[in-house]
Write a protein that holds these residues in place. Structure first.
Motif, short mmCIF file in Angstrom:
data_model
loop_
_atom_site.label_atom_id
_atom_site.label_comp_id
_atom_site.label_asym_id
_atom_site.label_seq_id
_atom_site.Cartn_x
_atom_site.Cartn_y
_atom_site.Cartn_z
N ARG A 121 12.32 -21.72 55.45
CA ARG A 121 13.00 -21.25 55.22
C ARG A 121 14.38 -21.50 54.68
O ARG A 121 14.97 -20.96 55.66
CB ARG A 121 12.35 -19.75 56.58
N ASN B 225 16.47 -19.86 53.17
CA ASN B 225 17.14 -19.23 52.47
C ASN B 225 18.25 -18.63 53.93
O ASN B 225 18.84 -17.83 54.32
CB ASN B 225 16.48 -18.10 52.37
N PRO C 44 20.39 -12.82 54.50
CA PRO C 44 18.89 -13.21 54.46
C PRO C 44 18.38 -11.26 54.02
O PRO C 44 19.41 -10.78 54.15
CB PRO C 44 18.30 -13.13 55.51
#
Length: 464
Positions: free
Chosen positions: A198, A200, A215
């Motif tokens: 992940r 991001n 996020p």
């Protein structure tokens, strides 16, 4: 003491551990033990706590409790049935040294299993040799790690569902509200980067300063306040849960003073509803499924065929067979009440609870064609007949959920439009104003924060 030998379930559901596969396998493996129904089956519960937590002093106290499964469910889990065998005090958890403390108890359990003791049966006034066995332990994950060192591989370790649920709910609510229990920490973000997961959500460095990224699922302050406002406004039935209004900070920024049962209610009842105002659609299903999972495994009854489905919506048959003769003569008199208790559940008429902080007037039943009826209790009437027989009727005001967009079920959550509350005139339920009290299942209604307006409510069962 022999209830477990005679109280087997015959409808394919688990009401007691004796109905489970573990007990049945034990009976097949040890027939000599099973042949004497008075032999004792035990479970061991262990966990540590800090008795001086409010004084910020580090200390550990470990009670070791045995509970007996020979008795019916409503007795074996009562405090009076618990046996406090050990109380382990120390400045820290016993961890690997727990076997030293448990050795006397283990020796006694071995003796009870191999040799037994002479006992007198008060019911039959006979002497017999009573043996005992420890079937499993009940604990959370840290305690399971400590206990596994002495118990061996054959003894089953059962995770305390309520304890695990409390920890999960505490972490989840803490992450939503970004308080001290939040799992969205700098260390957690660094772990994502170390494992290349992940990207991001990785930490970003700007001018040698570490900043959290924004996020897609971040919660804005207004969502945080809205979630707290939703929880604060919930009215629960008497004895069902705490008054959350007193557990939300005045600025709607955090929830405080929550106990295990509060997290139990949050996880199973409120979180699946409240998260719909703070989470996007792609995250809702996973969260609601998690809450539903805990709701099912904590249910009073489990279905053997489908452990992930509750055995609800049972067809209710009026109990009038023995009263038919008295009923044919008609009622002698009738009385009206504003509250009553049916099968241990307290019902209160709607107008009486307007100024109360709890709600006990919600009702649900299924029509003969399977149509769900949601409503609120308006009157309670008791009809008295010959020979002391009586019938309790509920006069219910059903919400008009016929037609489109007045009732929605998604992710196992039922939301209804109550804009036609107390619908009269050519009402679709005119022929069903009165119903036997035994046919009504108590529910309560929670404001649906995911919909605009004040007309939508989410229906929640009082019992699983």
């Amino acid at each position: 003491m022999i209830w477990h030998h005679t109280g087997w379930s015959n409808d394919g559901k688990i009401y007691n551990p004796v109905d489970g596969k573990a007990c049945q396998e034990f009976d097949k493996r040890y027939p000599e033990f099973t042949n004497e129904p008075r032999n004792v089956r035990l479970g061991l519960a262990a966990d540590g706590f800090n008795p001086f937590g409010n004084m910020n002093q580090s200390y550990s106290m470990w009670p070791i409790i045995l509970t007996m499964y020979n008795t019916p469910p409503w007795l074996c889990m009562k405090e009076s049935s618990f046996m406090l065998t050990l109380l382990i005090p120390d400045l820290k958890s016993p961890t690997k040294d727990i076997d030293v403390f448990l050795k006397p108890l283990v020796e006694e359990l071995k003796m009870l299993l191999d040799e037994g003791v002479q006992m007198r049966d008060a019911a039959t006034n006979t002497i017999f040799t009573m043996c005992a066995t420890l079937l499993w332990t009940i604990n959370d994950y840290p305690a399971s790690s400590s206990l596994s060192g002495w118990s061996g591989q054959e003894l089953k370790h059962n995770q305390d569902a309520m304890h695990v649920q409390t920890n999960v709910s505490k972490s989840f609510v803490g992450t939503l509200l970004k308080n001290e229990n939040s799992k969205d920490t700098q260390k957690a973000r660094e772990d994502l980067e170390n494992w290349h997961i992940r990207d991001n959500l990785w930490l970003q460095k700007n001018n040698n300063k570490i900043n959290q990224p924004h996020p897609n699922y971040s919660f804005k302050p207004i969502d945080r306040e809205r979630l707290c406002e939703f929880i604060k406004g919930v009215k629960l039935p008497d004895g069902f849960g705490s008054n959350f209004k007193n557990k939300v900070l005045p600025n709607d920024s955090n929830i405080i003073w929550l106990k295990s049962h509060d997290y139990h209610i949050l996880m199973q009842r409120l979180q699946p509803i409240g998260v719909r105002v703070v989470l996007p659609t792609n995250a809702l299903t996973a969260i609601i499924d998690l809450c539903t999972f805990f709701k099912k495994i904590c249910a009073w009854t489990l279905d053997v065929k489908d452990m992930y489905c509750l055995s609800s919506r049972k067809k209710v048959v009026p109990e009038c067979t023995n009263e038919l003769k008295a009923l044919t003569h008609g009622p002698l008199n009738a009385f009206s009440y504003t509250a009553c208790i049916v099968h241990g559940v307290r019902f209160v008429v709607y107008f009486r609870e307007l100024r109360r902080t709890t709600q006990n007037s919600g009702g649900f039943t299924l029509g003969e064609d399977g149509t769900p009826f949601y409503g609120q209790l308006a009157k309670i009437i008791q009809l008295n007949y010959l020979s002391g027989y009586s019938v309790v009727l509920f006069h219910c005001k059903w919400f008009n959920t016929s037609g489109k967009r007045r009732s929605v079920e998604k992710n196992g959550i039922v939301a209804i439009d109550i804009s036609r509350e107390w619908y009269v005139g050519n009402a679709w339920y005119d022929g069903d104003l009165y119903i036997l009290a035994a046919q009504v299942k108590q529910v309560f209604y929670i404001q649906d924060p995911s919909r605009n307006g004040n007309n939508w409510r989410v229906m929640e069962d009082v019992h699983n």
